[in-house]
Enzyme design. Structure first.
Site, mmCIF file in Angstrom:
data_model
loop_
_atom_site.group_PDB
_atom_site.id
_atom_site.type_symbol
_atom_site.label_atom_id
_atom_site.label_comp_id
_atom_site.label_asym_id
_atom_site.label_seq_id
_atom_site.Cartn_x
_atom_site.Cartn_y
_atom_site.Cartn_z
ATOM 1 C CE LYS A 45 0.018 6.098 -3.282
ATOM 2 N NZ LYS A 45 0.550 6.499 -4.763
ATOM 3 C CG ASP A 82 -7.061 -4.128 22.483
ATOM 4 O OD1 ASP A 82 -6.939 -3.259 21.600
ATOM 5 O OD2 ASP A 82 -7.243 -4.322 23.397
ATOM 6 C CB CYS A 93 -4.873 -9.949 22.047
ATOM 7 S SG CYS A 93 -4.345 -11.418 22.398
ATOM 8 C CE1 TYR A 122 -9.750 -14.410 23.673
ATOM 9 C CE2 TYR A 122 -7.876 -12.622 22.760
ATOM 10 C CZ TYR A 122 -9.182 -13.051 23.439
ATOM 11 O OH TYR A 122 -9.447 -11.818 24.064
ATOM 12 N NE ARG A 141 -3.036 3.353 -10.289
ATOM 13 C CZ ARG A 141 -2.325 3.661 -9.521
ATOM 14 N NH1 ARG A 141 -1.908 2.709 -8.598
ATOM 15 N NH2 ARG A 141 -1.298 5.150 -9.563
ATOM 16 C CG HIS A 172 2.408 5.706 -12.321
ATOM 17 N ND1 HIS A 172 3.394 5.944 -10.887
ATOM 18 C CD2 HIS A 172 1.799 4.279 -11.412
ATOM 19 C CE1 HIS A 172 3.279 4.914 -10.191
ATOM 20 N NE2 HIS A 172 2.472 3.923 -10.203
ATOM 21 N NE ARG A 190 3.503 10.027 -10.447
ATOM 22 C CZ ARG A 190 4.459 9.527 -12.412
ATOM 23 N NH1 ARG A 190 4.553 10.506 -12.858
ATOM 24 N NH2 ARG A 190 3.655 8.813 -11.979
HETATM 25 C C1 LIG Z 1 1.835 6.379 -5.473
HETATM 26 C C2 LIG Z 1 2.221 7.016 -6.580
HETATM 27 C C3 LIG Z 1 3.701 7.097 -6.813
HETATM 28 C C4 LIG Z 1 4.859 7.199 -5.861
HETATM 29 O O1 LIG Z 1 5.414 5.623 -6.003
HETATM 30 P P1 LIG Z 1 6.100 4.702 -5.172
HETATM 31 O O2 LIG Z 1 6.813 3.543 -5.795
HETATM 32 O O3 LIG Z 1 5.964 4.866 -3.355
HETATM 33 O O4 LIG Z 1 7.708 5.246 -5.229
HETATM 34 C C5 LIG Z 1 3.913 7.858 -8.074
HETATM 35 N N1 LIG Z 1 3.179 8.047 -8.475
HETATM 36 C C6 LIG Z 1 1.516 7.830 -8.618
HETATM 37 C C7 LIG Z 1 0.733 7.951 -10.011
HETATM 38 C C8 LIG Z 1 1.568 7.101 -7.459
HETATM 39 O O5 LIG Z 1 -0.138 6.793 -7.873
#
Ligand SMILES: *Cc1c(COP(=O)(O)O)cnc(C)c1O
Length: 374
Positions: free
Chosen positions: A40, A316, A314, A268, A136, A166, A222
């Site tokens: 992602k 750039d 700055c 600056y 979430r 998750h 994941r």
């Molecule tokens: C981003 C994400 C991950 C990856 O997590 P890491 O800590 O980067 O390994 C896994 N599961 C879900 C649902 C995520 O949104």
């Protein structure tokens, strides 16, 4: 972004490091666990298509992204492995997912009812998300689960191919909340199995969970941050359960070098004033490249040595105090190694009071990504 670039600032993505990190986690996982490479946000700023292709050739069987458009980009590049979208996709866009063979996440009975109104050429492949404590997205209660399973009985519009949850604290020293989430997941799974006997894939672990509890992982992990060679937290880094190689480094070159006298100022606001005669170098990177103003004062590497940035960043350009005169064109490394010295993304993260995840993500698309192998 133009294909050509002329500027002296670039990020290097070491694809061999991506492959190495996959091999390292693979060695720890049970044989039935496959890797879902999480690409992602343009592969956490590394470049989604190149990273995805490397991850697949190193053995990842599946990809995951946050948005439907990110999945489309991978399909447009000719990538054919299964792709899961983590975020909620509006029911009106489900036909795109069907057409491109993209698996979606869902967690609402109403969402399923809306999808069942669509005229789909084939059922959409779905992974069901359970919120066991992340707070979430995801269904939270047994009632919600039963309502959704009721909607799923008629599978002409949707096929349930997976389910997942998750963890919120898998990277922390105190794992009590993690274990609570695990128990919650197992309770829901027991109920699920009582009502559902068709095969689904299960996945629960992100990088932290899969590094620390590889034997607890189910069909997929994941794998996100550690695919890129970064540790999910200092706790996980210090446990040394896995060796990782950072894939991302950031470089530029001196475009101007000058001597300034004691009492003369830089940038600056004239916030930096030389105390003695000094050599000052200018590098062509600034906050429009994601090199945020809060990095004022951080070290960079020149000639294998640390030198501080001085004065305001700055849009750039940024200035460095050099230890001597260097020629225009000298390479400057902002993240990564030079000779024996290294500046890790972790150092920038701690300077900015954030996590390493944010560092490659924040380097903007104006900085070209160059793919290398070591
Ligand atoms: C981003 C994400 C991950 C990856 O997590 P890491 O800590 O980067 O390994 C896994 N599961 C879900 C649902 C995520 O949104």
């Amino acid at each position: 972004m133009a294909d050509q670039f002329y500027r002296d600032t670039w990020a290097e993505i070491n694809l061999d490091a991506i492959a190495y990190n996959i091999q390292q986690i693979k060695r720890k996982l049970p044989r039935y666990s496959d890797i879902m490479a999480v690409v992602k946000a343009n592969a956490y700023g590394h470049g989604a298509v190149d990273v995805a292709k490397e991850a697949i050739s190193a053995g990842a069987g599946m990809l995951a992204v946050a948005l439907l458009e990110e999945a489309e980009e991978l399909r447009d590049a000719g990538i054919e492995v299964p792709i899961l979208v983590f975020g909620r996709v509006s029911p009106r866009d489900v036909p795109i997912a069907v057409e491109r063979d993209i698996t979606l996440t869902f967690f609402q009975a109403d969402w399923l009812r809306e999808v069942k109104q669509l005229q789909l050429s084939q059922p959409v492949s779905l992974h069901m998300k359970w919120d066991t404590g992340m707070g979430r997205v995801g269904l939270r209660t047994e009632e919600e689960l039963l309502a959704i399973l009721g909607e799923l009985e008629d599978q002409h519009a949707a096929t349930l191919t997976g389910l997942y949850t998750h963890f919120a604290t898998a990277d922390e020293a105190d794992l009590s909340y993690f274990h609570m989430q695990y128990r919650r997941f197992e309770d829901l799974l027991k109920l699920f199995k009582r009502y559902w006997d068709q095969p689904v894939v299960i996945h629960t672990g992100n990088s932290a969970a899969s590094i620390r509890f590889p034997e607890e992982m189910q069909h997929y992990i994941r794998f996100g941050i550690s695919l890129y060679g970064l540790y999910p937290s200092t706790v996980v880094k210090n446990e040394r359960e896995i060796d990782l190689q950072p894939a991302f480094s950031l470089h530029t070159r001196l475009i101007h070098v000058k001597k300034i006298e004691a009492g003369e100022s830089v940038s600056y606001g004239a916030t930096y004033t030389a105390e003695r005669e000094e050599w000052i170098g200018t590098i062509p990177i600034g906050y429009a490249d994601g090199w945020t103003r809060k990095l004022q004062g951080i070290d960079v590497l020149v000639d294998g040595k640390r030198m501080p940035t001085v004065g305001r960043v700055c849009m750039d350009q940024t200035m460095i105090r050099l230890d001597k005169e260097y020629p225009v064109g000298t390479k400057v490394t902002l993240i990564g190694k030079q000779v024996e010295e290294e500046i890790e993304a972790d150092e920038l993260a701690s300077w900015l009071d954030t996590i390493n995840y944010e560092i490659p993500c924040m380097i903007s698309a104006r900085v070209p990504r160059i793919y290398t192998r070591r």
